[in-house]
Scaffold this active site. Structure first.
Site, PDB file in Angstrom:
ATOM      1  N   ASP A 129      50.659  34.567  45.952  1.00 22.39           N
ATOM      2  CA  ASP A 129      49.938  35.566  45.146  1.00 22.39           C
ATOM      3  C   ASP A 129      50.881  36.342  44.227  1.00 22.39           C
ATOM      4  O   ASP A 129      52.054  36.538  44.551  1.00 22.39           O
ATOM      5  CB  ASP A 129      49.200  36.532  46.098  1.00 22.39           C
ATOM      6  CG  ASP A 129      48.108  37.310  45.388  1.00 22.39           C
ATOM      7  OD1 ASP A 129      47.647  36.851  44.330  1.00 22.39           O
ATOM      8  OD2 ASP A 129      47.720  38.381  45.896  1.00 22.39           O
ATOM      9  N   ASN A 140      37.944  31.683  43.416  1.00 18.83           N
ATOM     10  CA  ASN A 140      38.673  31.669  42.141  1.00 18.83           C
ATOM     11  C   ASN A 140      37.861  31.059  40.982  1.00 18.83           C
ATOM     12  O   ASN A 140      38.215  31.240  39.813  1.00 18.83           O
ATOM     13  CB  ASN A 140      40.026  30.943  42.263  1.00 18.83           C
ATOM     14  CG  ASN A 140      41.063  31.733  43.039  1.00 18.83           C
ATOM     15  OD1 ASN A 140      41.882  31.175  43.758  1.00 18.83           O
ATOM     16  ND2 ASN A 140      41.066  33.060  42.905  1.00 18.83           N
TER      17      ASN A 140
HETATM   18  C1  IPE Z   1      44.057  34.311  47.036  1.00 20.77           C
HETATM   19  O1  IPE Z   1      44.506  35.047  45.971  1.00 20.77           O
HETATM   20  C2  IPE Z   1      43.801  32.891  46.607  1.00 20.77           C
HETATM   21  C3  IPE Z   1      44.993  32.107  46.286  1.00 20.77           C
HETATM   22  C4  IPE Z   1      46.231  32.469  46.433  1.00 20.77           C
HETATM   23  C5  IPE Z   1      44.712  30.797  45.784  1.00 20.77           C
HETATM   24  P1  IPE Z   1      43.532  35.937  45.080  1.00 20.77           P
HETATM   25  O2  IPE Z   1      44.403  36.641  44.117  1.00 20.77           O
HETATM   26  O3  IPE Z   1      42.440  35.101  44.507  1.00 20.77           O
HETATM   27  O4  IPE Z   1      42.901  36.944  46.129  1.00 20.77           O
HETATM   28  P2  IPE Z   1      42.277  38.381  45.945  1.00 20.77           P
HETATM   29  O5  IPE Z   1      41.154  38.238  44.944  1.00 20.77           O
HETATM   30  O6  IPE Z   1      43.355  39.286  45.434  1.00 20.77           O
HETATM   31  O7  IPE Z   1      41.817  38.797  47.298  1.00 20.77           O
HETATM   32  C1  IPE Z   2      47.924  33.614  42.671  1.00 20.00           C
HETATM   33  O1  IPE Z   2      48.229  34.513  41.676  1.00 20.00           O
HETATM   34  C2  IPE Z   2      47.450  32.286  42.152  1.00 20.00           C
HETATM   35  C3  IPE Z   2      46.017  32.021  42.315  1.00 20.00           C
HETATM   36  C4  IPE Z   2      45.155  32.787  42.909  1.00 20.00           C
HETATM   37  C5  IPE Z   2      45.536  30.781  41.746  1.00 20.00           C
HETATM   38  P1  IPE Z   2      47.129  35.408  40.975  1.00 20.00           P
HETATM   39  O2  IPE Z   2      46.602  34.660  39.797  1.00 20.00           O
HETATM   40  O3  IPE Z   2      46.104  35.844  41.952  1.00 20.00           O
HETATM   41  O4  IPE Z   2      47.988  36.648  40.487  1.00 20.00           O
HETATM   42  P2  IPE Z   2      47.606  38.186  40.588  1.00 20.00           P
HETATM   43  O5  IPE Z   2      47.246  38.463  42.011  1.00 20.00           O
HETATM   44  O6  IPE Z   2      46.478  38.400  39.658  1.00 20.00           O
HETATM   45  O7  IPE Z   2      48.857  38.893  40.167  1.00 20.00           O
HETATM   46 MG    MG Z   3      45.954  37.436  43.223  1.00 19.88          MG
END
Ligand code: IPE
Ligand code: IPE
Ligand code: MG
Length: 244
Positions: A29, A77
């Site tokens: 993340d 997502n």
């Molecule tokens: C969790 O991250 C999903 C992945 C790492 C693929 P998100 O960024 O989507 O989760 P939330 O929305 O912050 O809980």
């Molecule tokens: C994790 O990084 C990757 C996926 C969830 C695909 P994010 O895209 O959630 O990055 P933040 O949390 O918005 O910084």
């Molecule tokens: Mg995220």
């Protein structure tokens, strides 16, 4: 494409094998925030995270870990902007295609957890090819969780059982009907970016998992962060409901 070596100059901690987690789950993340901090568009953060993924796999192999799951795309997502969703689908496909040879040469067995429904057909096909290519490897099992949701995994398991005529369902039944029942329950879940939540990851299999978070955005992490987390895990006392 950044080339990552199996062995780096980062010292591998010595941990007794019985103190190692048998299955680690990684919630990668912070890509979007990493890009924003640098004044880039979000997708640049995803790109910067690819090398870290490969570095973590190399680190897990050095440690002797036998299974690791990476949360790459959740069932939630899909609600991101279409441009980002399209990018993530194309990017997953590209990573699997371009990295499968090196992972194969390291003895990685690639598997996938997720729902076929809604997942791009081309991504699904790419995963199937990589799975076929690496199916006899035994160094480490790497589970890519793409279009994965923990609640839906349980729902899918229950529906399988109902469709097979089951009237009452046990814990064992559900465990045996998960996407990859051969993988042991997860011992440790690590989330980067400082967030301390599960976001629907490996819900059933993490019933007794330990949790750790890394206060760094995913693209800034290295295998050293994995090593630190595993060292701290190896010092924990797990009770499973017992007195001690
Ligand atoms: C969790 O991250 C999903 C992945 C790492 C693929 P998100 O960024 O989507 O989760 P939330 O929305 O912050 O809980
Ligand atoms: C994790 O990084 C990757 C996926 C969830 C695909 P994010 O895209 O959630 O990055 P933040 O949390 O918005 O910084
Ligand atoms: Mg995220």
């Amino acid at each position: 494409m950044k080339n990552i070596c199996l062995h780096s100059d980062i010292k591998v901690p010595e941990i007794n094998s019985y103190r190692l987690p048998s299955h680690v789950g990684i919630i990668m993340d912070g890509n979007g925030r990493w890009a924003k901090n640098k004044g880039f568009i979000r997708t640049e953060g995803h790109k910067a995270g690819e090398g870290v993924l490969i570095d973590f796999i190399a680190g897990a192999i050095e440690l002797g870990i036998k299974a690791i799951s990476f949360y790459a795309f959740s069932t939630e997502n899909w609600s991101r902007p279409k441009t980002e969703v399209n990018f993530l689908m194309r990017f997953s496909r590209k990573i699997i295609h371009q990295r499968r040879d090196i992972l194969n040469s390291w003895g990685v067995k690639i598997v996938w957890s997720g729902r076929k429904q809604k997942l791009w057909k081309s991504v699904y096909n790419e995963i199937q090819e990589a799975m076929e290519m690496t199916k006899n490897n035994q160094t480490i099992l790497v589970n890519f969780c793409i279009n994965y949701g923990g609640q839906l995994e349980i729902v899918d398991a229950v529906n399988n059982l109902i469709n097979n005529g089951k009237k009452t369902i046990t814990v064992k039944d559900i465990s045996k009907n998960l996407y990859n029942p051969q993988i042991r329950p997860v011992d440790l879940i690590i989330r980067t970016s400082g967030e301390k939540r599960f976001s629907n990851f490996l819900l059933w299999d993490s019933a007794y998992a330990e949790f750790d978070y890394i206060n760094k955005l995913w693209p800034d992490c290295t295998r050293q962060d994995l090593f630190s987390s595993i060292v701290s895990y190896s010092q924990r006392s797990r009770r499973f409901g017992r007195e001690k």
